[in-house]
Design an enzyme around this catalytic site. Sequence first.
Site, PDB file in Angstrom:
ATOM      1  N   ARG A 125      77.304  44.410  42.260  1.00 10.72           N
ATOM      2  CA  ARG A 125      76.364  44.545  41.292  1.00 10.72           C
ATOM      3  C   ARG A 125      75.364  45.560  42.217  1.00 10.72           C
ATOM      4  NH1 ARG A 125      78.918  39.302  40.709  1.00 10.72           N
ATOM      5  NH2 ARG A 125      81.138  39.734  39.185  1.00 10.72           N
ATOM      6  N   LYS A 147      70.041  58.687  37.908  1.00 13.01           N
ATOM      7  CA  LYS A 147      70.811  59.162  37.591  1.00 13.01           C
ATOM      8  C   LYS A 147      72.106  59.177  38.938  1.00 13.01           C
ATOM      9  CE  LYS A 147      70.655  61.079  33.148  1.00 13.01           C
ATOM     10  NZ  LYS A 147      70.316  62.450  31.779  1.00 13.01           N
ATOM     11  N   GLU A 189      67.785  74.958  38.018  1.00 17.67           N
ATOM     12  CA  GLU A 189      67.223  73.934  37.827  1.00 17.67           C
ATOM     13  C   GLU A 189      65.920  74.410  37.721  1.00 17.67           C
ATOM     14  OE1 GLU A 189      68.651  71.472  36.458  1.00 17.67           O
ATOM     15  OE2 GLU A 189      70.561  71.045  36.665  1.00 17.67           O
ATOM     16  N   LYS A 228      59.379  66.497  37.353  1.00 17.50           N
ATOM     17  CA  LYS A 228      60.648  64.794  36.828  1.00 17.50           C
ATOM     18  C   LYS A 228      59.804  63.597  37.011  1.00 17.50           C
ATOM     19  CE  LYS A 228      65.421  64.146  36.747  1.00 17.50           C
ATOM     20  NZ  LYS A 228      66.641  64.326  38.086  1.00 17.50           N
ATOM     21  N   GLU A 238      67.000  57.314  28.976  1.00 17.63           N
ATOM     22  CA  GLU A 238      66.848  58.872  28.701  1.00 17.63           C
ATOM     23  C   GLU A 238      67.537  58.492  26.262  1.00 17.63           C
ATOM     24  OE1 GLU A 238      69.374  62.302  29.720  1.00 17.63           O
ATOM     25  OE2 GLU A 238      70.177  62.696  28.197  1.00 17.63           O
ATOM     26  N   ARG A 242      63.360  62.319  27.877  1.00 15.23           N
ATOM     27  CA  ARG A 242      64.716  62.685  29.045  1.00 15.23           C
ATOM     28  C   ARG A 242      65.172  63.898  29.464  1.00 15.23           C
ATOM     29  NH1 ARG A 242      66.236  58.911  34.406  1.00 15.23           N
ATOM     30  NH2 ARG A 242      66.733  60.586  35.381  1.00 15.23           N
ATOM     31  N   ASN A 246      67.988  68.358  30.026  1.00 12.74           N
ATOM     32  CA  ASN A 246      68.864  68.860  29.824  1.00 12.74           C
ATOM     33  C   ASN A 246      69.245  69.830  29.109  1.00 12.74           C
ATOM     34  OD1 ASN A 246      70.483  66.550  30.893  1.00 12.74           O
ATOM     35  ND2 ASN A 246      70.205  65.552  28.652  1.00 12.74           N
ATOM     36  N   HIS A 249      71.702  72.386  30.168  1.00 10.65           N
ATOM     37  CA  HIS A 249      73.155  71.944  30.321  1.00 10.65           C
ATOM     38  C   HIS A 249      74.839  71.943  29.405  1.00 10.65           C
ATOM     39  CE1 HIS A 249      70.403  70.728  33.315  1.00 10.65           C
ATOM     40  NE2 HIS A 249      71.557  70.046  34.077  1.00 10.65           N
ATOM     41  N   HIS A 253      77.419  72.617  31.288  1.00 10.75           N
ATOM     42  CA  HIS A 253      78.583  71.887  31.341  1.00 10.75           C
ATOM     43  C   HIS A 253      79.754  72.386  30.999  1.00 10.75           C
ATOM     44  CE1 HIS A 253      75.699  67.773  32.528  1.00 10.75           C
ATOM     45  NE2 HIS A 253      75.817  68.781  32.987  1.00 10.75           N
ATOM     46  N   HIS A 265      76.227  74.687  39.781  1.00 17.51           N
ATOM     47  CA  HIS A 265      76.080  73.576  38.688  1.00 17.51           C
ATOM     48  C   HIS A 265      74.654  74.748  38.149  1.00 17.51           C
ATOM     49  CE1 HIS A 265      74.163  70.203  36.762  1.00 17.51           C
ATOM     50  NE2 HIS A 265      72.849  70.252  36.957  1.00 17.51           N
TER      51      HIS A 265
HETATM   52  P1  NAD Z   1      76.488  69.715  46.609  1.00 14.96           P
HETATM   53  O1  NAD Z   1      75.995  68.961  46.110  1.00 14.96           O
HETATM   54  O2  NAD Z   1      77.597  70.723  46.208  1.00 14.96           O
HETATM   55  O3  NAD Z   1      75.585  71.183  47.466  1.00 14.96           O
HETATM   56  C1  NAD Z   1      75.950  72.697  47.707  1.00 14.96           C
HETATM   57  C2  NAD Z   1      76.655  73.079  49.071  1.00 14.96           C
HETATM   58  O4  NAD Z   1      75.698  72.856  50.029  1.00 14.96           O
HETATM   59  C3  NAD Z   1      77.471  72.027  49.193  1.00 14.96           C
HETATM   60  O5  NAD Z   1      78.611  73.014  49.804  1.00 14.96           O
HETATM   61  C4  NAD Z   1      77.171  71.262  50.491  1.00 14.96           C
HETATM   62  O6  NAD Z   1      77.683  70.699  51.261  1.00 14.96           O
HETATM   63  C5  NAD Z   1      76.192  72.431  50.813  1.00 14.96           C
HETATM   64  N1  NAD Z   1      75.000  71.733  51.204  1.00 14.96           N
HETATM   65  C6  NAD Z   1      74.090  70.689  50.984  1.00 14.96           C
HETATM   66  N2  NAD Z   1      73.132  70.671  52.178  1.00 14.96           N
HETATM   67  C7  NAD Z   1      73.452  71.219  52.740  1.00 14.96           C
HETATM   68  C8  NAD Z   1      72.723  71.784  53.818  1.00 14.96           C
HETATM   69  N3  NAD Z   1      71.407  71.746  54.399  1.00 14.96           N
HETATM   70  N4  NAD Z   1      73.033  72.709  55.003  1.00 14.96           N
HETATM   71  C9  NAD Z   1      74.031  73.323  54.961  1.00 14.96           C
HETATM   72  N5  NAD Z   1      74.929  73.147  53.739  1.00 14.96           N
HETATM   73  C10 NAD Z   1      74.261  71.602  52.478  1.00 14.96           C
HETATM   74  O7  NAD Z   1      75.787  70.231  45.151  1.00 14.96           O
HETATM   75  P2  NAD Z   1      74.520  70.662  44.337  1.00 14.96           P
HETATM   76  O8  NAD Z   1      73.768  71.485  43.937  1.00 14.96           O
HETATM   77  O9  NAD Z   1      73.136  69.782  45.367  1.00 14.96           O
HETATM   78  O10 NAD Z   1      74.199  69.685  42.991  1.00 14.96           O
HETATM   79  C11 NAD Z   1      74.843  69.426  42.322  1.00 14.96           C
HETATM   80  C12 NAD Z   1      75.330  68.300  41.940  1.00 14.96           C
HETATM   81  O11 NAD Z   1      74.345  67.933  41.445  1.00 14.96           O
HETATM   82  C13 NAD Z   1      76.420  68.647  40.526  1.00 14.96           C
HETATM   83  O12 NAD Z   1      77.699  67.426  40.716  1.00 14.96           O
HETATM   84  C14 NAD Z   1      75.802  67.557  39.566  1.00 14.96           C
HETATM   85  O13 NAD Z   1      75.917  67.460  38.401  1.00 14.96           O
HETATM   86  C15 NAD Z   1      74.827  66.968  40.169  1.00 14.96           C
HETATM   87  N6  NAD Z   1      73.366  66.631  39.386  1.00 14.96           N
HETATM   88  C16 NAD Z   1      73.287  65.820  39.176  1.00 14.96           C
HETATM   89  C17 NAD Z   1      71.694  64.803  39.103  1.00 14.96           C
HETATM   90  C18 NAD Z   1      70.572  63.622  38.909  1.00 14.96           C
HETATM   91  O14 NAD Z   1      69.674  63.604  37.928  1.00 14.96           O
HETATM   92  N7  NAD Z   1      71.851  63.347  38.684  1.00 14.96           N
HETATM   93  C19 NAD Z   1      70.676  66.045  38.294  1.00 14.96           C
HETATM   94  C20 NAD Z   1      71.119  67.986  38.218  1.00 14.96           C
HETATM   95  C21 NAD Z   1      72.305  67.565  39.472  1.00 14.96           C
HETATM   96  N1  GLY Z   2      69.103  65.734  35.462  1.00 14.11           N
HETATM   97  C1  GLY Z   2      68.903  65.478  34.248  1.00 14.11           C
HETATM   98  C2  GLY Z   2      67.756  63.672  34.289  1.00 14.11           C
HETATM   99  O1  GLY Z   2      68.071  63.349  35.144  1.00 14.11           O
HETATM  100  O2  GLY Z   2      67.677  63.279  33.512  1.00 14.11           O
END
Ligand code: NAD
Ligand code: GLY
Length: 355
Positions: A125, A147, A189, A228, A238, A242, A246, A249, A253, A265
Site C-alpha cells: 500500500r 503520476k 515536452e 511543472k 488533475e 494540471r 496534456n 497529448h 497518445h 512520446h
Molecule cells: P524511456 O524511459 O523509454 O527512455 C527512452 C530511451 O532512452 C530508453 O531506451 C532508455 O533505456 C534510454 N535511456 C534513458 N536514459 C538514458 C541514458 N542516460 N543513457 C542512455 N540511454 C538512456 O522513455 P522516456 O522518453 O524517458 O519517457 C517516456 C515515458 O514517460 C512514456 O511512457 C510516457 O508515457 C511517460 N511520461 C510520464 C509522465 C508522468 O507525468 N508520469 C510525463 C510524461 C511522460
Molecule cells: N505529464 C502530465 C502530468 O504530469 O500531469
Amino acid sequence: MKGTVMTRIHINASTPYDVVIEEGALQRITDYIKPLKPNCRVIIVSDSNVAPHYLDSVKANMEHAGYTVCDYVFPAGESSKNAHQLIDLVEYMAAQSLTRKDLLIALGGGVVGDMAGFAAATYLRGIDYVQVPTSLLAAVDSSVGGKTAVNLEAGKNLWGAFKQPILVLCDPTTLNTLPDMEWKNGCGEIIKYGFLDVPGLLTQLEHKPLIKHRDSVSAVIARCVQAKADIVEQDERESGVRALLNLGHTFGHGIEKASHFEVHHGYAVAIGMVLMAQGAVKHGELDAAALEKLKALIEAHDLPTTTTITKKEILAAAKHDKKSEGATIKIVVPTSYGHSELKVVTHEELATYLD
Ligand code: NAD
Ligand code: GLY
C-alpha cells in the site's frame, strides 16, 4: 557541460519534496538520501539501456553508505511498461522481503519512473521512492508530479496512481550517454512548457535550439521543472489546471498507440501540438502566424510535424483517453504563442480539429 551549480526546486505537494538538479549528483546520491532515509533496504529499478551505465556506481555508492541494496532491471522500451512487467517487479520486491520502511530508487527514463513509481505506490500500500531521471524527457516532466502508471491494451497509462516521490535527483551528466533521438524526444515536452505561459522559454529555444546548444540543458530543465511545480502545486490530482500539461497529448497518445510505440512520446506530443494548433487556427482560436512559429520551432529541434497515422486511428484512441468522459473530452488548445486553454468538446467536435 559546464559548472557544477546545484538548483533545488521545492514542490509543495501533499507530500512535499525537492527536485535537485546538479551535475555529478549521482556521485553524491547518498548525501541527498541519508537525511531522508538513514537506515533502510533499497531496491534500484532500472532498464537494460540505463543499467550498464549507472547501476553499478549508484549501487556501490549506496552500499558504501551502509545500505543493503538489490536491483531489478527490465528490458528497455515503452513495450515493457505493462501489467505483466509490473507484476514481475512487485513479486521480486516481495521475494526480497522489502518492508514498508524500505526505499525504491527509479533509475532511468519515464518508462522506469512510471512503472517503478507505480510499484512503489502500491507495494504494501505504498513505500517511499526516489526518482533519478536519466532521460531528458524524464528530467523535465515525468519524474516530477507523482503520476505513475503502466499501459493497458486499451491505451496509455490507464492503470496507475498518484504517488509523489520523496526526492527527485537529476544529474544532467547522465544525458551524455542519451542517444540523439532521445534528446529530441525530450525537446517535444520542453516546447510544450513554452505554451504553458513560459513564452521566454520559446524565445530562448528559437535563439538556441537545445539539440544544438546542449550546454544550456541544466537551466532548461530547471525552467521546465519550475513550470511543472507551479501547476502541480495548484492541482496535484488533475481536477483542473494540471490538465494543461496534456497539451499535444490527446492526439499524441493516439499516434503513439496506433504506431505501436514506434513514434516515441515526445515526437508524438510534438505532432499532437501541431495538429491541435492547426485545428485551433481553423476554429479561429489561434493566429496562423503562431502556428507557423510553433512548426518552425519543432522543426528546429529535428522533430516531426506530420504523421501518416490516420485521423480515424487517432480519434479512436482519443475515446479511450483518460480525459474522455462519456460523450465529451477535455482538450488543451493553444490560443497564442506561449499560452493554452482547457476546453471541453464532444468527440464530434474533436474530429473537426483534425479536418
Ligand atoms: P524511456 O524511459 O523509454 O527512455 C527512452 C530511451 O532512452 C530508453 O531506451 C532508455 O533505456 C534510454 N535511456 C534513458 N536514459 C538514458 C541514458 N542516460 N543513457 C542512455 N540511454 C538512456 O522513455 P522516456 O522518453 O524517458 O519517457 C517516456 C515515458 O514517460 C512514456 O511512457 C510516457 O508515457 C511517460 N511520461 C510520464 C509522465 C508522468 O507525468 N508520469 C510525463 C510524461 C511522460
Ligand atoms: N505529464 C502530465 C502530468 O504530469 O500531469
